[in-house]
Design an enzyme around this catalytic site. Structure first.
Site, mmCIF file in Angstrom:
data_model
loop_
_atom_site.group_PDB
_atom_site.id
_atom_site.type_symbol
_atom_site.label_atom_id
_atom_site.label_comp_id
_atom_site.label_asym_id
_atom_site.label_seq_id
_atom_site.Cartn_x
_atom_site.Cartn_y
_atom_site.Cartn_z
ATOM 1 C CB ALA A 21 -0.914 -0.021 1.212
ATOM 2 C CG HIS A 116 -3.838 -9.029 -1.205
ATOM 3 N ND1 HIS A 116 -3.324 -8.235 -0.224
ATOM 4 C CD2 HIS A 116 -3.442 -10.303 -0.892
ATOM 5 C CE1 HIS A 116 -2.646 -8.976 0.645
ATOM 6 N NE2 HIS A 116 -2.690 -10.228 0.248
ATOM 7 C CB CYS A 149 -25.953 -11.396 -9.668
ATOM 8 S SG CYS A 149 -26.021 -12.378 -11.131
ATOM 9 C CG ASN A 213 8.459 0.711 3.753
ATOM 10 O OD1 ASN A 213 7.641 0.517 2.868
ATOM 11 N ND2 ASN A 213 8.112 0.827 5.020
#
Ligand code: NAD
Length: 429
Positions: A21, A116, A149, A213
Site C-alpha cells: 500500500a 490480493h 446479480c 520504505n
C-alpha cells in the site's frame, strides 16, 4: 545506497518487484498500518472480511463504497510510472502487488501479479456473472445494498478479503519464480510493512532482497539494501542514476539476454568459493576458472555492436571487464587455456530452466501471450549469447540441447498467436 541498488539491478537482471500500500499513498490512497492510515479508522475484520460480507453486508458496502470510489479515481504517481517504464525497457521484471488499485497497470506495467485481487470488477457469488465496478456503484446507488446479480446472488468486488483463499495470480507468481530459480535473482520490495503473510514469504524465494520504505519493516534484517524515503522519490533517484550511467541519454530497452554483469557475478561467486578453500584448490578447478575468465574477457572486448550500444550497456561491459581482468592478474592467468569452464553448463542450465518455465507457463489456463512472448524473447537472447560464446572458440559448447529450441519456441508463438521477431531476439549476436 541508490548507486549500490542500481549496480545490483544491472547485475541481477530484471529483478522482481513486490509492492504494498505504501507505493500508492502518494496517489492519495491511505495505507493500512501507517499512523493516520486506514487501520486506525476502520476495523478490517469487522468491515472488510468475508465474515463482514456475510454477516453485515450493509456495513461492508456502506464503509467500502467511498473507499472503492477513491481507489478507482486515483492516478499513478512517480513510483508506479517509473516501475512501469523500467519494466517496459527490460531493467525490471514482473511486479507482484498486494494493492487492488490497478495503479501499476495505469502506470504502464504490463506484467503484474495482483495477489490480493483488484477493484475493476465484481463477481456474483452464486453464478459466473461479473459486472464492472461502475455497474456495481449504479446498483448500490439505486439503493440495492447488498448489490445483487440478476440470479439473486450477492455481487462481491474481486478483491481478496480477510478469510478468502489466495487467487490464481498468487499461484502463478510463485510457480514462475520457482521455475526460474537458477537465475538466483533479486526482489525489490517497495512500500510494504511485510507483516502480511503469505506475501512476506516471497523474499525468501530470492537470493537478494532490497527494501524501499519510509519506515522499518518486518524483514529489514534479511535485506542487503535498505533505502528509507518515499517511494516516488526513491524511484526518481533510481531513474536519475540509470540516466547518469547512460551519460544523460534517455534509456532505451535493454536487449533480451543482456546479462554481462550476471556472468561476471557468476565467475566471482566461483572464485569466492575457491578463495574460501584457499590451499585446497585443485589445479583442475583453477584451469576451469581461467578458461571462464578468458572467455568472458574476450566476450566483453568483442561484444556485438559495441560502438552503437547505449552508454549504460557499454558501462556494464567495461565494468564487468575490469572485474575479470583483476581476477586474471590475481591468479596470473595467461590467455591460452583450452579447458572447459563452468559457464557453458551454467548457461545451458539457465536456458533449460527458462524453457521449462515457458512450457509450464503456457499450460496455465489464464496464460497471457505477451508474457509467454517476453519469456520466449529472453530464452532466444540467451541462446544467441550461448552461440556467440561458442563461436569464440575458447571452450567447448555443446549445442545439442539449444539447437532445436528456436523452432520449438516459434511453434509456441504460432500456437498462442504472439509475434516473435526471431531476427531481433537473437540478431544481437
Ligand atoms: P501496510 O499498510 O502494511 O504497509 C505500508 C508500508 O508502506 C508501511 O511500512 C509504511 O510506512 C510505508 N509507506 C507508506 N507510504 C509510503 C511512501 N510514500 N513511500 C514509502 N513507504 C511508504 O501495507 P501492506 O503491507 O501493503 O498491507 C496492507 C494490505 O492492505 C495489503 O495486503 C493490500 O491488499 C491492502 N491495501 C491495499 C491498498 C491499495 O490497493 N492501494 C491500500 C491499503 C491497503
Amino acid at each position: 545506497m541508490i548507486n549500490k541498488l542500481v549496480e545490483q539491478i544491472l547485475i541481477y537482471p530484471r529483478p522482481w518487484i513486490l509492492t504494498g500500500a505504501g507505493i500508492s499513498t502518494e496517489s492519495g490512497i491511505p495505507d493500512f498500518r501507517s499512523s493516520g492510515g486506514l487501520w486506525e479508522k476502520v476495523d478490517p475484520i469487522e468491515n472488510f472480511s468475508t465474515w463482514a460480507l456475510y454477516n453485515n453486508p450493509k456495513g461492508f458496502f456502506t464503509h467500502g463504497l467511498p473507499l472503492f470510489q477513491q481507489v478507482l479515481a486515483a492516478d499513478p504517481n512517480d513510483g508506479h510510472i517509473i516501475v512501469g517504464e523500467l519494466q517496459e525497457k527490460g531493467f525490471l521484471g514482473p511486479v507482484i502487488t498486494q494493492n487492488v488499485d490497478s495503479l501499476h497497470q495505469k502506470g504502464g506495467a504490463a506484467w503484474v501479479y495482483e495477489i490480493h485481487g483488484h477493484l475493476r470488477t465484481a463477481s456474483c457469488m452464486d453464478c459466473p456473472q461479473s459486472v464492472t465496478m461502475e455497474e456495481l456503484f449504479t446498483i448500490i446507488n439505486q439503493g440495492e445494498i447488498p448489490p445483487r446479480c440478476e440470479c439473486g446472488g450477492m455481487l462481491k468486488p474481486d478483491v481478496i478479503l480477510f478469510g478468502d483463499s489466495m487467487p490464481n495470480d498468487f499461484q502463478d507468481a510463485i510457480r514462475l519464480i520457482r521455475t526460474l530459480n537458477p537465475m538466483d535473482n533479486m526482489i525489490i520490495v517497495i512500500g510494504s510493512s511485510l507483516t502480511v503473510s503469505p506475501i512476506n514469504l516471497f523474499p525468501y524465494e530470492f537470493k537478494k532482497l532490497a527494501i524501499l520504505n519510509n519506515s522499518s519493516t518486518a524483514l529489514d534484517n534479511n535485506a542487503e539494501i535498505i533505502i528509507r524515503g518515499t517511494a516516488g522519490n526513491i524511484m526518481q533517484n533510481i531513474k536519475q542514476r540509470l540516466i547518469a550511467l547512460n551519460k544523460g541519454e534517455t534509456l532505451k530497452s535493454l536487449p533480451a539476454g543482456f546479462i554481462p554483469g550476471r556472468l561476471a557475478g557468476m565467475v566471482l561467486d566461483i572464485e569466492g568459493s575457491m578463495a574460501d578453500k584457499k590451499a585446497s584448490i585443485k589445479a583442475e578447478e583453477l584451469d576451469r576458472l581461467a578458461a571462464d575468465l578468458i572467455l568472458l574477457e574476450t566476450l566483453y572486448k568483442n561484444y556485438p555492436h559495441i560502438n552503437t550500444r547505449q552508454p549504460i550497456e557499454r558501462y556494464m561491459l567495461h565494468h564487468s571487464l575490469e572485474k575479470i581482468q583483476a581476477l586474471k592478474s590475481k591468479y596470473s592467468f595467461e590467455s591460452d587455456y583450452s579447458s572447459t569452464g563452468y559457464i557453458p553448463r551454467s548457461l545451458n542450465d539457465i536456458i533449460e530452466s527458462y524453457f521449462d518455465a515457458l512450457q509450464s507457463y503456457i499450460r496455465q489456463y489464464n496464460c497471457q501471450a505477451e508474457i509467454a512472448g517476453e519469456i520466449a524473447l529472453q530464452i532466444l537472447g540467451l541462446i544467441g549469447l550461448y552461440r556467440f560464446l561458442g563461436d569464440l572458440g575458447i571452450q567447448t559448447f555443446d549445442y545439442s540441447y539449444t539447437r532445436g529450441l528456436p523452432d520449438k519456441i516459434q511453434q509456441i508463438a504460432n500456437r498462442l498467436n504472439f509475434k516473435l521477431d526471431m531476427e531481433k531476439a537473437t540478431g544481437d549476436f
